[in-house]
Design an enzyme around this catalytic site. Structure first.
Site, PDB file in Angstrom:
ATOM      1  N   LYS A 153      25.419  50.938   7.007  1.00 16.15           N
ATOM      2  CA  LYS A 153      23.986  50.618   7.150  1.00 16.15           C
ATOM      3  C   LYS A 153      23.647  49.370   6.321  1.00 16.15           C
ATOM      4  CE  LYS A 153      22.799  54.791   5.613  1.00 16.15           C
ATOM      5  NZ  LYS A 153      24.136  55.400   5.412  1.00 16.15           N
ATOM      6  N   ARG A 172      15.275  60.387   6.445  1.00 12.90           N
ATOM      7  CA  ARG A 172      16.450  61.246   6.245  1.00 12.90           C
ATOM      8  C   ARG A 172      16.142  62.715   6.408  1.00 12.90           C
ATOM      9  NH1 ARG A 172      19.423  57.442   2.484  1.00 12.90           N
ATOM     10  NH2 ARG A 172      21.384  58.510   2.200  1.00 12.90           N
ATOM     11  N   ARG A 222      34.029  50.866  -2.398  1.00  8.93           N
ATOM     12  CA  ARG A 222      32.865  49.964  -2.338  1.00  8.93           C
ATOM     13  C   ARG A 222      32.479  49.436  -3.721  1.00  8.93           C
ATOM     14  NH1 ARG A 222      27.560  52.128   0.296  1.00  8.93           N
ATOM     15  NH2 ARG A 222      27.894  53.777  -1.225  1.00  8.93           N
ATOM     16  N   ARG A 252      28.760  52.141  -7.660  1.00  9.85           N
ATOM     17  CA  ARG A 252      27.655  53.096  -7.807  1.00  9.85           C
ATOM     18  C   ARG A 252      28.131  54.403  -8.430  1.00  9.85           C
ATOM     19  NH1 ARG A 252      24.793  52.888  -1.945  1.00  9.85           N
ATOM     20  NH2 ARG A 252      24.688  55.123  -2.379  1.00  9.85           N
TER      21      ARG A 252
HETATM   22  P1  AP5 Z   1      27.821  50.320   3.396  1.00 11.15           P
HETATM   23  O1  AP5 Z   1      27.257  49.350   4.360  1.00 11.15           O
HETATM   24  O2  AP5 Z   1      27.542  50.123   1.953  1.00 11.15           O
HETATM   25  O3  AP5 Z   1      27.463  51.837   3.844  1.00 11.15           O
HETATM   26  P2  AP5 Z   1      26.051  52.560   3.928  1.00 11.15           P
HETATM   27  O4  AP5 Z   1      25.929  53.152   5.294  1.00 11.15           O
HETATM   28  O5  AP5 Z   1      24.952  51.674   3.464  1.00 11.15           O
HETATM   29  O6  AP5 Z   1      26.342  53.744   2.916  1.00 11.15           O
HETATM   30  P3  AP5 Z   1      25.523  54.286   1.654  1.00 11.15           P
HETATM   31  O7  AP5 Z   1      26.501  55.000   0.792  1.00 11.15           O
HETATM   32  O8  AP5 Z   1      24.704  53.195   1.017  1.00 11.15           O
HETATM   33  O9  AP5 Z   1      24.596  55.291   2.347  1.00 11.15           O
HETATM   34  P4  AP5 Z   1      23.890  56.460   1.700  1.00 11.15           P
HETATM   35  O10 AP5 Z   1      23.001  56.814   2.810  1.00 11.15           O
HETATM   36  O11 AP5 Z   1      24.749  57.543   1.185  1.00 11.15           O
HETATM   37  O12 AP5 Z   1      23.248  55.810   0.346  1.00 11.15           O
HETATM   38  P5  AP5 Z   1      21.780  55.225   0.042  1.00 11.15           P
HETATM   39  O13 AP5 Z   1      21.918  54.116  -0.913  1.00 11.15           O
HETATM   40  O14 AP5 Z   1      21.029  55.020   1.278  1.00 11.15           O
HETATM   41  O15 AP5 Z   1      29.415  50.352   3.648  1.00 11.15           O
HETATM   42  C1  AP5 Z   1      30.252  51.188   2.872  1.00 11.15           C
HETATM   43  C2  AP5 Z   1      31.565  50.474   2.566  1.00 11.15           C
HETATM   44  O16 AP5 Z   1      32.266  50.241   3.776  1.00 11.15           O
HETATM   45  C3  AP5 Z   1      31.385  49.081   1.914  1.00 11.15           C
HETATM   46  O17 AP5 Z   1      32.379  48.930   0.959  1.00 11.15           O
HETATM   47  C4  AP5 Z   1      31.580  48.105   3.067  1.00 11.15           C
HETATM   48  O18 AP5 Z   1      32.128  46.866   2.618  1.00 11.15           O
HETATM   49  C5  AP5 Z   1      32.569  48.840   3.941  1.00 11.15           C
HETATM   50  N1  AP5 Z   1      32.405  48.579   5.370  1.00 11.15           N
HETATM   51  C6  AP5 Z   1      31.251  48.615   6.074  1.00 11.15           C
HETATM   52  N2  AP5 Z   1      31.491  48.355   7.374  1.00 11.15           N
HETATM   53  C7  AP5 Z   1      32.839  48.164   7.473  1.00 11.15           C
HETATM   54  C8  AP5 Z   1      33.713  47.877   8.578  1.00 11.15           C
HETATM   55  N3  AP5 Z   1      33.232  47.748   9.836  1.00 11.15           N
HETATM   56  N4  AP5 Z   1      35.040  47.784   8.321  1.00 11.15           N
HETATM   57  C9  AP5 Z   1      35.530  47.942   7.052  1.00 11.15           C
HETATM   58  N5  AP5 Z   1      34.751  48.212   5.981  1.00 11.15           N
HETATM   59  C10 AP5 Z   1      33.415  48.321   6.204  1.00 11.15           C
HETATM   60  O19 AP5 Z   1      21.139  56.491  -0.716  1.00 11.15           O
HETATM   61  C11 AP5 Z   1      21.629  56.892  -1.977  1.00 11.15           C
HETATM   62  C12 AP5 Z   1      20.868  58.126  -2.425  1.00 11.15           C
HETATM   63  O20 AP5 Z   1      19.463  57.817  -2.591  1.00 11.15           O
HETATM   64  C13 AP5 Z   1      20.889  59.317  -1.478  1.00 11.15           C
HETATM   65  O21 AP5 Z   1      22.057  60.117  -1.639  1.00 11.15           O
HETATM   66  C14 AP5 Z   1      19.622  60.055  -1.903  1.00 11.15           C
HETATM   67  O22 AP5 Z   1      19.825  60.776  -3.090  1.00 11.15           O
HETATM   68  C15 AP5 Z   1      18.658  58.919  -2.202  1.00 11.15           C
HETATM   69  N6  AP5 Z   1      17.850  58.538  -1.038  1.00 11.15           N
HETATM   70  C16 AP5 Z   1      17.892  57.325  -0.393  1.00 11.15           C
HETATM   71  N7  AP5 Z   1      17.049  57.329   0.639  1.00 11.15           N
HETATM   72  C17 AP5 Z   1      16.466  58.554   0.669  1.00 11.15           C
HETATM   73  C18 AP5 Z   1      15.518  59.167   1.533  1.00 11.15           C
HETATM   74  N8  AP5 Z   1      14.997  58.512   2.588  1.00 11.15           N
HETATM   75  N9  AP5 Z   1      15.168  60.459   1.274  1.00 11.15           N
HETATM   76  C19 AP5 Z   1      15.668  61.126   0.207  1.00 11.15           C
HETATM   77  N10 AP5 Z   1      16.573  60.606  -0.637  1.00 11.15           N
HETATM   78  C20 AP5 Z   1      16.972  59.322  -0.410  1.00 11.15           C
HETATM   79 MG    MG Z   2      23.716  51.610   1.747  1.00 10.88          MG
END
Ligand code: AP5
Ligand code: MG
Length: 240
Positions: A33, A108, A145, A178
């Site tokens: 994402k 979410r 990552r 992270r």
């Molecule tokens: P990356 O693009 O970083 O993945 P992502 O989908 O953004 O994954 P996240 O871990 O950020 O998602 P998440 O939903 O768990 O965390 P968030 O920060 O939103 O890619 C991942 C890796 O893969 C990278 O190293 C990249 O280089 C590599 N990659 C990508 N595409 C590739 C490809 N095609 N080929 C090879 N490598 C590739 O949320 C964190 C926390 O915040 C949650 O757990 C929760 O506690 C809280 N939170 C956030 N939003 C909410 C909400 N709306 N409601 C409640 N709690 C929330």
């Molecule tokens: Mg992310």
């Protein structure tokens, strides 16, 4: 009859295309994402809003919200809806969001999705890109990552390393790992994703706005698939 229907469809699609574009990037942790939101934001000229990045910024600033959110984030659980909704709606009310925006990590829960529906339905063109990635790929992507502490741009130690070790190619910020990117916390995030976020796939399928994207492919291929799934639009209305 077919001619009338297609004329109607083209009027509807012209009217739709006058509306601002809101893109939701959905998918499990590590699905890509954040990786694709940046280039999509540049291409579409609308901001990328990641609720995870907003919480991490609050924590860096040591705000009360940041400290409250960290308790949940570090355990791999969702931050309570009421904390998320205020923060998100405050952000999308800002000037730079008037022509549309890209949401990453929001909504979410069904409550978050319904709150967003209430705010947007009829006013925007909504597209939900659901990035699919099997569990075994998720763990390798997350544990490798590193992300920029200033602009949030994610890298991967093996699949997408920065040009200079530990430095962001885009803004020169320092890269960090992270605290929630451990195997144990990722497993919990996946459980939470399945029970609370995956049901949104049906929610958006019923609205006919869902597009499935295969995120196993190489980054450039995934980005192209995302772009092909989006309309190319001039945004003309203020939706804040
Ligand atoms: P990356 O693009 O970083 O993945 P992502 O989908 O953004 O994954 P996240 O871990 O950020 O998602 P998440 O939903 O768990 O965390 P968030 O920060 O939103 O890619 C991942 C890796 O893969 C990278 O190293 C990249 O280089 C590599 N990659 C990508 N595409 C590739 C490809 N095609 N080929 C090879 N490598 C590739 O949320 C964190 C926390 O915040 C949650 O757990 C929760 O506690 C809280 N939170 C956030 N939003 C909410 C909400 N709306 N409601 C409640 N709690 C929330
Ligand atoms: Mg992310």
């Amino acid at each position: 009859m077919v001619g009338v229907l297609s004329a109607h469809a083209s009027v509807v699609s012209r009217v739709e295309s006058q509306k601002p574009l809101v893109v939701i990037l959905m998918g499990p942790p590590g699905a890509g994402k954040g990786t694709h939101a940046g280039p999509l934001s540049v291409h579409l000229g609308i901001p990328h809003i990641s609720t995870g990045d907003l919480f991490r910024e609050h924590f860096r600033q040591q705000t009360l919200l940041g400290k409250q959110a960290k308790e949940y984030i570090d355990r791999g659980n969702l931050v309570p809806d009421e904390l998320v909704l205020n923060m998100l709606f405050d952000r999308v009310s800002q000037e730079d969001c008037k022509a549309g925006y890209i949401l990453d990590g929001f909504p979410r829960t069904l409550l978050q999705a319904r709150s967003l529906d209430e705010r947007l339905i009829g006013k925007v063109q909504l597209v939900v890109l659901n990035l699919n990635l099997p569990d075994e790929r998720i763990v390798e992507r997350i544990t490798g990552r590193i992300a920029c502490k200033d602009c949030g741009r994610p890298y991967h130690k093996t699949f997408d390393p920065p040009k200079v070790a530990a430095i962001c190619d885009v803004c020169g910020g320092l890269l960090f790992q992270r605290a929630d990117d451990t195997v144990a916390v990722v497993r919990q995030r996946l459980e939470v994703y399945r029970s609370q976020t995956a049901p949104l796939i049906d929610h958006y399928a019923q609205q006919h706005v869902l597009k499935e994207i295969d995120s196993q492919n190489e980054k450039g291929v995934v980005l192209r698939e995302c772009l092909e799934a989006l309309p190319s639009l001039p945004a003309t209305q203020d939706i804040r």
